[in-house]
Design a protein around this motif. Structure first.
Motif, PDB file in Angstrom:
ATOM      1  N   VAL A 124       0.860  -1.175   0.000  1.00  0.00           N
ATOM      2  CA  VAL A 124       0.000   0.000   0.000  1.00  0.00           C
ATOM      3  C   VAL A 124       0.904   1.235   0.000  1.00  0.00           C
ATOM      4  O   VAL A 124       2.004   1.215   0.571  1.00  0.00           O
ATOM      5  CB  VAL A 124      -0.968   0.004   1.211  1.00  0.00           C
ATOM      6  N   THR A 125       0.461   2.298  -0.680  1.00  0.00           N
ATOM      7  CA  THR A 125       1.199   3.557  -0.723  1.00  0.00           C
ATOM      8  C   THR A 125       0.424   4.616   0.031  1.00  0.00           C
ATOM      9  O   THR A 125      -0.779   4.786  -0.178  1.00  0.00           O
ATOM     10  CB  THR A 125       1.430   4.016  -2.179  1.00  0.00           C
ATOM     11  N   ALA A 126       1.116   5.328   0.906  1.00  0.00           N
ATOM     12  CA  ALA A 126       0.517   6.412   1.687  1.00  0.00           C
ATOM     13  C   ALA A 126       0.981   7.746   1.122  1.00  0.00           C
ATOM     14  O   ALA A 126       2.179   7.964   0.922  1.00  0.00           O
ATOM     15  CB  ALA A 126       0.934   6.299   3.147  1.00  0.00           C
ATOM     16  N   ASP A 127       0.025   8.611   0.838  1.00  0.00           N
ATOM     17  CA  ASP A 127       0.298   9.991   0.451  1.00  0.00           C
ATOM     18  C   ASP A 127      -0.311  10.876   1.524  1.00  0.00           C
ATOM     19  O   ASP A 127      -1.517  10.822   1.770  1.00  0.00           O
ATOM     20  CB  ASP A 127      -0.317  10.318  -0.913  1.00  0.00           C
ATOM     21  N   ILE A 128       0.524  11.685   2.151  1.00  0.00           N
ATOM     22  CA  ILE A 128       0.082  12.538   3.253  1.00  0.00           C
ATOM     23  C   ILE A 128       0.423  13.976   2.914  1.00  0.00           C
ATOM     24  O   ILE A 128       1.515  14.261   2.399  1.00  0.00           O
ATOM     25  CB  ILE A 128       0.784  12.141   4.579  1.00  0.00           C
ATOM     26  N   TYR A 129      -0.511  14.868   3.180  1.00  0.00           N
ATOM     27  CA  TYR A 129      -0.248  16.299   3.060  1.00  0.00           C
ATOM     28  C   TYR A 129      -0.581  16.940   4.398  1.00  0.00           C
ATOM     29  O   TYR A 129      -1.661  16.724   4.932  1.00  0.00           O
ATOM     30  CB  TYR A 129      -1.090  16.945   1.954  1.00  0.00           C
ATOM     31  N   CYS A 130       0.360  17.703   4.947  1.00  0.00           N
ATOM     32  CA  CYS A 130       0.156  18.400   6.214  1.00  0.00           C
ATOM     33  C   CYS A 130       0.340  19.896   6.001  1.00  0.00           C
ATOM     34  O   CYS A 130       1.398  20.326   5.525  1.00  0.00           O
ATOM     35  CB  CYS A 130       1.145  17.920   7.268  1.00  0.00           C
ATOM     36  N   LEU A 131      -0.670  20.663   6.340  1.00  0.00           N
ATOM     37  CA  LEU A 131      -0.580  22.113   6.320  1.00  0.00           C
ATOM     38  C   LEU A 131       0.273  22.527   7.505  1.00  0.00           C
ATOM     39  O   LEU A 131       0.006  22.138   8.634  1.00  0.00           O
ATOM     40  CB  LEU A 131      -1.981  22.727   6.404  1.00  0.00           C
ATOM     41  N   ARG A 132       1.323  23.304   7.245  1.00  0.00           N
ATOM     42  CA  ARG A 132       2.316  23.634   8.277  1.00  0.00           C
ATOM     43  C   ARG A 132       1.899  24.886   9.062  1.00  0.00           C
ATOM     44  O   ARG A 132       1.791  25.967   8.504  1.00  0.00           O
ATOM     45  CB  ARG A 132       3.666  23.895   7.632  1.00  0.00           C
ATOM     46  N   PRO A 133       1.710  24.739  10.396  1.00  0.00           N
ATOM     47  CA  PRO A 133       1.465  25.921  11.221  1.00  0.00           C
ATOM     48  C   PRO A 133       2.794  26.620  11.506  1.00  0.00           C
ATOM     49  O   PRO A 133       3.858  26.013  11.397  1.00  0.00           O
ATOM     50  CB  PRO A 133       0.856  25.345  12.505  1.00  0.00           C
ATOM     51  N   SER A 134       2.747  27.883  11.871  1.00  0.00           N
ATOM     52  CA  SER A 134       3.988  28.585  12.187  1.00  0.00           C
ATOM     53  C   SER A 134       4.645  27.948  13.404  1.00  0.00           C
ATOM     54  O   SER A 134       3.973  27.495  14.328  1.00  0.00           O
ATOM     55  CB  SER A 134       3.717  30.068  12.437  1.00  0.00           C
ATOM     56  N   GLY A 135       5.951  27.862  13.379  1.00  0.00           N
ATOM     57  CA  GLY A 135       6.700  27.282  14.481  1.00  0.00           C
ATOM     58  C   GLY A 135       6.608  25.770  14.576  1.00  0.00           C
ATOM     59  O   GLY A 135       6.927  25.193  15.613  1.00  0.00           O
ATOM     60  N   ALA A 136       6.175  25.111  13.489  1.00  0.00           N
ATOM     61  CA  ALA A 136       5.995  23.653  13.515  1.00  0.00           C
ATOM     62  C   ALA A 136       7.338  22.938  13.616  1.00  0.00           C
ATOM     63  O   ALA A 136       8.330  23.365  13.038  1.00  0.00           O
ATOM     64  CB  ALA A 136       5.271  23.199  12.256  1.00  0.00           C
ATOM     65  N   GLY A 137       7.346  21.846  14.352  1.00  0.00           N
ATOM     66  CA  GLY A 137       8.538  21.010  14.490  1.00  0.00           C
ATOM     67  C   GLY A 137       8.544  19.903  13.454  1.00  0.00           C
ATOM     68  O   GLY A 137       7.941  20.023  12.391  1.00  0.00           O
ATOM     69  N   GLU A 138       9.190  18.825  13.801  1.00  0.00           N
ATOM     70  CA  GLU A 138       9.300  17.674  12.905  1.00  0.00           C
ATOM     71  C   GLU A 138       8.011  16.841  12.919  1.00  0.00           C
ATOM     72  O   GLU A 138       7.304  16.804  13.921  1.00  0.00           O
ATOM     73  CB  GLU A 138      10.465  16.784  13.334  1.00  0.00           C
ATOM     74  N   LEU A 139       7.761  16.165  11.812  1.00  0.00           N
ATOM     75  CA  LEU A 139       6.653  15.220  11.714  1.00  0.00           C
ATOM     76  C   LEU A 139       7.176  13.807  11.972  1.00  0.00           C
ATOM     77  O   LEU A 139       8.380  13.555  11.855  1.00  0.00           O
ATOM     78  CB  LEU A 139       6.026  15.276  10.322  1.00  0.00           C
ATOM     79  N   ALA A 140       6.270  12.891  12.289  1.00  0.00           N
ATOM     80  CA  ALA A 140       6.651  11.493  12.477  1.00  0.00           C
ATOM     81  C   ALA A 140       7.237  10.943  11.176  1.00  0.00           C
ATOM     82  O   ALA A 140       6.760  11.270  10.086  1.00  0.00           O
ATOM     83  CB  ALA A 140       5.446  10.667  12.912  1.00  0.00           C
TER      84      ALA A 140
END
Length: 123
Positions: A46-62
């Motif tokens: 299975v292929t996962a495509d993820i889009y995350c809208l970045r808030p200001s001051g955001a750190g690292e994602l998993a």
């Protein structure tokens, strides 16, 4: 007649402002998770495509996507900004599903916004 021209001009200006505003609003999109294919043969990929809208001051994602129904966590890599001019992060990864048939759900934390997608493991 001048009143009618003024009204038409104002209406045209309002329409143009609305269209320009809609164009800018479309530059952002909500965070999302898509799994493909939706139905996977046991042991398939299975292929996962993820889009995350970045808030200001955001750190690292998993760095991985975990879910019941997956044989192992799916490693994720950054593949761009999702066409949003840098205000988002697009991630992608592929990995095997498990061998137990059923319907499963995967979730991912996009800086506090939880996105979700379902997939089915079939025989």
């Amino acid at each position: 007649m001048k009143f009618r021209s003024a009204v038409l001009f104002a209406a045209g200006a309002a329409l143009m402002a609305t269209m320009l505003g809609a164009g800018q609003a479309n530059a952002t999109r909500p965070s999302s998770l898509t799994l493909s294919p939706n139905t996977v043969v046991a042991g398939g990929t299975v292929t996962a495509d993820i889009y995350c809208l970045r808030p200001s001051g955001a750190g690292e994602l998993a760095a991985t996507l975990t879910a019941d129904g997956l044989a192992a966590p799916i490693p994720l890599r950054v593949v761009g900004d999702g066409g949003t001019g840098g205000i988002g992060v697009a991630l992608r990864g592929s990995g095997p599903v498990g061998t137990v048939p059923g319907r499963y759900a995967a979730t991912y934390d996009c800086w506090g916004w939880i996105v979700r997608a379902e997939f089915t493991v079939s025989n």
